[in-house]
Design a protein around this motif. Structure first.
Motif, mmCIF file in Angstrom:
data_model
loop_
_atom_site.group_PDB
_atom_site.id
_atom_site.type_symbol
_atom_site.label_atom_id
_atom_site.label_comp_id
_atom_site.label_asym_id
_atom_site.label_seq_id
_atom_site.Cartn_x
_atom_site.Cartn_y
_atom_site.Cartn_z
ATOM 1 N N ALA A 136 0.768 -1.271 -0.269
ATOM 2 C CA ALA A 136 -0.459 0.267 -0.045
ATOM 3 C C ALA A 136 0.429 1.177 0.270
ATOM 4 O O ALA A 136 0.686 2.797 -0.844
ATOM 5 N N ARG A 137 1.802 1.201 0.595
ATOM 6 C CA ARG A 137 2.566 2.523 0.695
ATOM 7 C C ARG A 137 3.722 2.841 -0.506
ATOM 8 O O ARG A 137 3.383 3.728 -0.801
ATOM 9 N N HIS A 138 3.421 1.754 -1.448
ATOM 10 C CA HIS A 138 4.594 2.307 -2.315
ATOM 11 C C HIS A 138 3.418 1.804 -3.062
ATOM 12 O O HIS A 138 3.666 3.367 -3.990
ATOM 13 N N LEU A 139 2.173 1.656 -2.951
ATOM 14 C CA LEU A 139 1.308 2.437 -4.423
ATOM 15 C C LEU A 139 0.359 3.421 -4.002
ATOM 16 O O LEU A 139 0.548 4.206 -4.716
ATOM 17 N N PHE A 162 -13.002 -10.614 -10.294
ATOM 18 C CA PHE A 162 -13.121 -10.015 -10.344
ATOM 19 C C PHE A 162 -12.976 -9.197 -9.569
ATOM 20 O O PHE A 162 -12.741 -7.690 -9.572
ATOM 21 N N LEU A 163 -13.160 -9.436 -7.969
ATOM 22 C CA LEU A 163 -12.691 -8.610 -7.126
ATOM 23 C C LEU A 163 -11.263 -8.103 -7.358
ATOM 24 O O LEU A 163 -10.949 -6.986 -7.151
ATOM 25 N N TYR A 164 -10.370 -8.681 -8.008
ATOM 26 C CA TYR A 164 -8.599 -7.646 -8.408
ATOM 27 C C TYR A 164 -9.551 -6.930 -9.243
ATOM 28 O O TYR A 164 -8.437 -5.593 -9.022
ATOM 29 N N GLN A 165 -9.918 -7.252 -10.772
ATOM 30 C CA GLN A 165 -10.086 -5.784 -11.040
ATOM 31 C C GLN A 165 -10.725 -4.665 -10.577
ATOM 32 O O GLN A 165 -10.320 -3.756 -11.366
ATOM 33 N N LEU A 166 -11.759 -5.145 -9.361
ATOM 34 C CA LEU A 166 -12.241 -4.004 -8.865
ATOM 35 C C LEU A 166 -11.394 -3.641 -8.049
ATOM 36 O O LEU A 166 -11.919 -2.101 -8.610
ATOM 37 N N PHE A 167 -10.543 -4.103 -7.508
ATOM 38 C CA PHE A 167 -9.810 -3.202 -6.923
ATOM 39 C C PHE A 167 -8.856 -1.907 -8.069
ATOM 40 O O PHE A 167 -8.455 -0.564 -7.230
ATOM 41 N N VAL A 168 -8.027 -3.107 -8.606
ATOM 42 C CA VAL A 168 -6.537 -2.008 -9.897
ATOM 43 C C VAL A 168 -8.092 -0.650 -9.811
ATOM 44 O O VAL A 168 -7.370 -0.405 -10.417
ATOM 45 N N ARG A 169 -8.675 -1.535 -10.505
ATOM 46 C CA ARG A 169 -9.823 0.060 -11.302
ATOM 47 C C ARG A 169 -10.043 1.159 -10.375
ATOM 48 O O ARG A 169 -10.155 2.331 -10.512
ATOM 49 N N GLU A 170 -10.833 0.853 -8.787
ATOM 50 C CA GLU A 170 -11.063 1.785 -8.194
ATOM 51 C C GLU A 170 -9.483 2.505 -7.794
ATOM 52 O O GLU A 170 -9.131 3.730 -8.016
ATOM 53 N N PHE A 171 -8.065 1.803 -7.518
ATOM 54 C CA PHE A 171 -7.368 2.594 -7.485
ATOM 55 C C PHE A 171 -7.146 3.390 -8.976
ATOM 56 O O PHE A 171 -5.961 4.301 -8.823
ATOM 57 N N GLY A 172 -7.158 3.208 -10.318
ATOM 58 C CA GLY A 172 -7.068 3.921 -10.785
ATOM 59 C C GLY A 172 -5.938 3.520 -12.224
ATOM 60 O O GLY A 172 -5.925 4.665 -13.232
ATOM 61 N N THR A 173 -6.267 2.425 -12.374
ATOM 62 C CA THR A 173 -5.482 1.843 -14.041
ATOM 63 C C THR A 173 -6.362 0.539 -15.111
ATOM 64 O O THR A 173 -6.868 -0.088 -13.568
ATOM 65 N N ASN A 174 -6.015 0.240 -15.587
ATOM 66 C CA ASN A 174 -6.639 -0.598 -16.737
ATOM 67 C C ASN A 174 -5.185 -1.260 -17.026
ATOM 68 O O ASN A 174 -5.815 -2.073 -17.999
ATOM 69 N N ASN A 175 -3.725 -1.159 -16.267
ATOM 70 C CA ASN A 175 -2.457 -2.150 -16.816
ATOM 71 C C ASN A 175 -2.913 -3.645 -16.026
ATOM 72 O O ASN A 175 -2.995 -4.040 -14.743
ATOM 73 N N PHE A 176 -3.849 -4.608 -17.867
ATOM 74 C CA PHE A 176 -3.692 -6.011 -16.713
ATOM 75 C C PHE A 176 -3.502 -6.738 -17.885
ATOM 76 O O PHE A 176 -4.129 -7.156 -18.473
ATOM 77 N N PRO A 177 -1.908 -6.144 -17.830
ATOM 78 C CA PRO A 177 -0.902 -7.813 -19.232
ATOM 79 C C PRO A 177 -1.264 -9.456 -18.067
ATOM 80 O O PRO A 177 -2.116 -9.327 -16.706
ATOM 81 N N ASP A 178 -1.774 -10.229 -19.171
ATOM 82 C CA ASP A 178 -2.106 -11.512 -18.117
ATOM 83 C C ASP A 178 -1.323 -12.526 -19.735
ATOM 84 O O ASP A 178 -0.963 -12.125 -20.047
#
Length: 780
Positions: A136-139, A162-178
């Motif tokens: 969290a500190r780094h992010l 689902f939770l992962y993409q929800l968290f990352v998008r609320e954090f503010g990015t669509n950086n989802f390499p998979d």
């Protein structure tokens, strides 16, 4: 461990060899006592989904279906060996970086969170609270959310994804390499353009009805062994199976079903492929255009003779667009070019077309031999063209079948793990959760590596997988990861990526698919989507490998709470009972209406497939036929043209086309052992399969050693993979094959599929340089 040797394998795929391999795996991991119960619980209504491939199980309620590689995956996860912080901490990370992938895997299950100590160059135990606070500190310190990368493995459940993409998008990015970016991205992109949905259209019931099955660029005997059961049944009832693959693969030739007493006791087997076409690596578009060219001729002949049409003209006129342009392009194609680029004689292509023309129900299957090419999207669309011309989509016993790898890679994409989210999906997230999700595209895998390399991203978080081993251009990828301020990996076992780290690094251990997931409301189920759009539940039966393990949904929830203190999403409440997560999924995705009710029904449910219903979600409202030229401009073409012109490059000699493959003791980057039984390789991995005439042409004796040297003209990097034993094999001349990840160093980051940006790992221009045998080989 097996003795290092090359010994031709004479038997069929499956059979007693598979049973002996299973026994070795259970003994190796010391789970024989509980192994039977664990294995018999795989793919059962009250059991767990096999953590291996995404090939479906019939209604997920059948009796135990044997799969050698599934046993390897289950045994590896249920192993009695433990990679504790004390075990791992006995070695410096620099030392571990020099270990083989197999040796790292063999340490066993991770037991506690670990942090890297740069002074000691070792991992040490860390508490969960401290781990989440560090992330969290780094992010929170990043100037932009887009400076964080969030990778996803295809073994992540729907609920975690689902939770992962929800968290990352609320954090503010669509950086989802998979992992989709590195394998079947061309399938999704190509099919979306052709038929409006980026998934296959068939079910297992269609395999029961098909009278012709086409297999392109795939080795099911190693990569999807349960598929052999469907192919065996089809072959035994008389269906024609046409295999288009450069290498002769035993699983495509003969299969002995370990569950068939007759075959096992008699030593018999079933012939799988009726016609085997060994095209040259990268020749699929030329092959497909040749087949379609002859279908047009056969159709014209049928019209002239008053016979039933070969093309389904009613389907073409009512359901497709682009036929005239495709026909003109195909008819203008030159047979000499088709033969040269496919590596097949015209007579072979005519024969394939005639078999397809006589068939009433055709399924086309393909793997990464199609997608991991510069023109992978075009190849997928040419397969779709072939079936559309004959009306073989949306028809029982027929359709498209991209055979995906990881067990939930398709489900992760369905849940929103995608760097290019649809606006309607983002609108729904905003309506349900009250935050404004980012609207700009994020980084795919190639883009993520470039961003870390260039200093535009400094935090890398991986939900599973083995990013450092799976990706192309190993030196560039490793250097990019090492530039990061923080790298974090959620994993069940220690792997290569945990030795390629940023200035700070964490390894977070999670529950495996076989283990009981105990939350506040009791033991939990997760759900997965297989490669045929069936969604079903999975619940582990084994006690967790450690009391310190967290489930992936819990890891995401606790990370979100630590990082987003003002979030209105009830993260910890959601993970108390995964039914709550599924209720939220239902609010975001209309196709999941009634999710809990449907998925708790034995066997689960199938998501709607519009193309299978002949509903075309395309701009025109029809399926699209695409005209694509035969590629003549790949990195291999350019390097070979330069060689013919006398430009020798760094190393003299002819340019070969290298294709990367898995060994039989391997699943993706997980190396279970050092044998490749069906190809006759034992106790080693640094081998290069080559045609005996090519080896002789190079003036090299059997058993010679070589280095592989990259030959791409537009690549300024000197790429070398050293110390490979030449193994004579039935492969087209001019082509060679080697295992990955050992050969990933030879794949330039810039050499990827047009549009889909999937690494072109199946067609790498290389030269061979004679080398001395390594010391260990001489000693042996």
């Amino acid at each position: 461990m097996s003795e290092a040797k090359i010994q031709f394998y004479k038997g069929p795929a499956g059979g007693w060899g598979a049973l002996r391999s299973v026994a070795r795996q259970l003994l190796q991991h010391r789970i024989a006592a509980k192994g039977s119960r664990t294995l018999l619980s795989a793919n059962q209504p009250d059991g767990f989904d096999c953590p291996g491939c995404a090939w479906p199980d019939r209604q997920h309620t059948s009796s135990f279906e044997f799969c050698e590689n599934g046993v390897k995956a289950v045994a590896a996860e249920a192993t009695a060996d433990r990679a504790t912080p004390q075990v791992i901490g006995q070695h410096t990370v620099s030392e571990l970086r020099g270990w083989s992938d197999h040796a790292l895997e063999a340490m066993g299950r991770l037991t506690e969170p670990m942090a890297y100590d740069p002074v000691a160059d070792r991992y040490r135990a860390i508490g969960w609270d401290e781990a989440f606070a560090t992330i969290a500190r780094h992010l929170q310190a990043l100037p932009s959310p887009d400076e964080a990368i969030f990778y996803t493995s295809g073994r992540t459940s729907n609920e975690a994804a689902f939770l992962y993409q929800l968290f990352v998008r609320e954090f503010g990015t669509n950086n989802f390499p998979d992992c989709s970016n590195m394998c079947h991205e061309p399938s999704g992109l190509g099919l979306k353009g052709s038929v409006g949905v980026g998934k296959g259209t068939v079910t297992l019931d269609d395999f029961e009805q098909a009278d012709c099955i086409l297999i392109f660029g795939q080795n099911p005997g190693t990569n999807h062994p349960r598929m052999l059961g469907e192919l065996r049944a089809a072959a035994r009832r008389g269906a024609r199976i046409l295999s288009f693959n450069p290498l002769r693969e035993r699983g495509l030739e003969r299969f002995a079903d370990p569950q068939s007493p007759v075959e096992m006791l008699s030593g018999g087997s079933t012939t799988i492929t009726s016609d085997y076409f060994q095209l040259k690596v990268g020749g699929d578009i030329a092959l497909l255009k040749g087949v379609i060219k002859h279908l047009l001729v056969l159709d014209a002949q049928a019209v002239a003779q008053g016979l039933p049409r070969v093309l389904d003209t009613d389907f073409i006129s009512g359901h497709t667009q682009g036929f005239e342009a495709l026909r003109a392009d195909i008819e203008a194609e030159d047979w000499a070019l088709i033969e040269r680029e496919s590596g097949l004689w015209r007579e072979q292509l005519l024969h394939a077309a005639e078999v397809i023309a006589r068939s009433d129900k055709v399924i086309a299957c393909w793997g990464m031999g199609i997608t991991q090419h510069r023109h992978g999207v075009a190849a997928v669309q040419m397969i779709a063209n072939l079936l559309l011309l004959r009306g073989m989509i949306g028809k029982p016993g027929a359709g498209l079948c991209p055979v995906r790898g990881h067990s939930n890679v398709q489900g992760d994409r369905t849940m929103g793990i995608y760097e290019k989210p649809a606006p309607a999906f983002l609108d729904r997230l905003q309506a349900v959760y009250g935050f404004e999700p980012p609207r700009h595209e994020g980084h795919d895998t190639i883009g993520a590596i470039e961003a870390m390399r260039d200093g535009r991203a400094s935090v890398f978080f991986a939900m599973g997988g083995n990013f450092a081993a799976a990706t192309p251009d190993t030196p560039t990828t490793w250097a990019a990861l090492q530039r990061c301020a923080l790298t974090v990996h959620v994993a069940t076992k220690f792997n290569r990526s945990h030795t390629v780290l940023g200035r700070e690094a964490l390894v977070l251990p999670c529950l495996g698919r076989t283990e009981i997931d105990q939350q506040a409301a009791g033991p939990q189920h997760v759900s997965v989507e297989d490669s045929m759009s069936m969604v079903h539940l999975s619940a582990g039966i084994n006690e967790p490998a450690s009391d310190h393990l967290l489930s992936e949904p819990m890891i995401v929830a606790r990370l979100a709470v630590a990082t987003l203190p003002d979030s209105r999403v009830p993260w910890l409440w959601l993970v108390e009972d995964y039914d709550r997560i599924r209720e939220h999924i239902e609010q975001v995705f209309d196709e999941f209406k009634g999710f809990n009710q449907k998925v708790h029904h034995p066997g689960g449910f199938r998501l709607r497939n519009t193309a299978g219903e002949r509903v075309w979600v395309t701009p025109s409202g029809k399926a699209q036929l695409f005209a694509h030229p035969i590629p003549t401009d790949t990195a291999v073409h350019q390097a070979q043209a330069a060689a013919h012109a006398g430009a020798e490059g760094r190393v003299g000699g002819p340019v070969f086309t290298l294709t990367t493959v898995r060994s039989h003791d391997q699943y993706n980057t997980t190396v279970y052992g050092l044998d490749d039984r069906y190809r006759g390789v034992f106790g080693q991995r640094r081998v290069l399969f080559i045609h005996a005439d090519d080896r002789a042409m190079l003036g090299l004796p059997a058993g010679a050693w070589v280095d592989l040297v990259g030959a791409a003209l537009d690549d300024a990097v000197v790429r070398e993979a050293k110390g490979f034993l030449l193994v004579d094999y039935d492969i087209p001349r001019g082509c060679v094959a080697g295992y990955y990840p050992e050969t990933n160093v030879l794949v330039p980051l810039a050499n990827h599929a047009v549009g889909a940006r999937t690494p072109a790992s199946k067609a790498i221009p290389v030269r061979l340089r004679p080398a001395a045998a390594p010391a260990e080989a001489v000693a042996a």
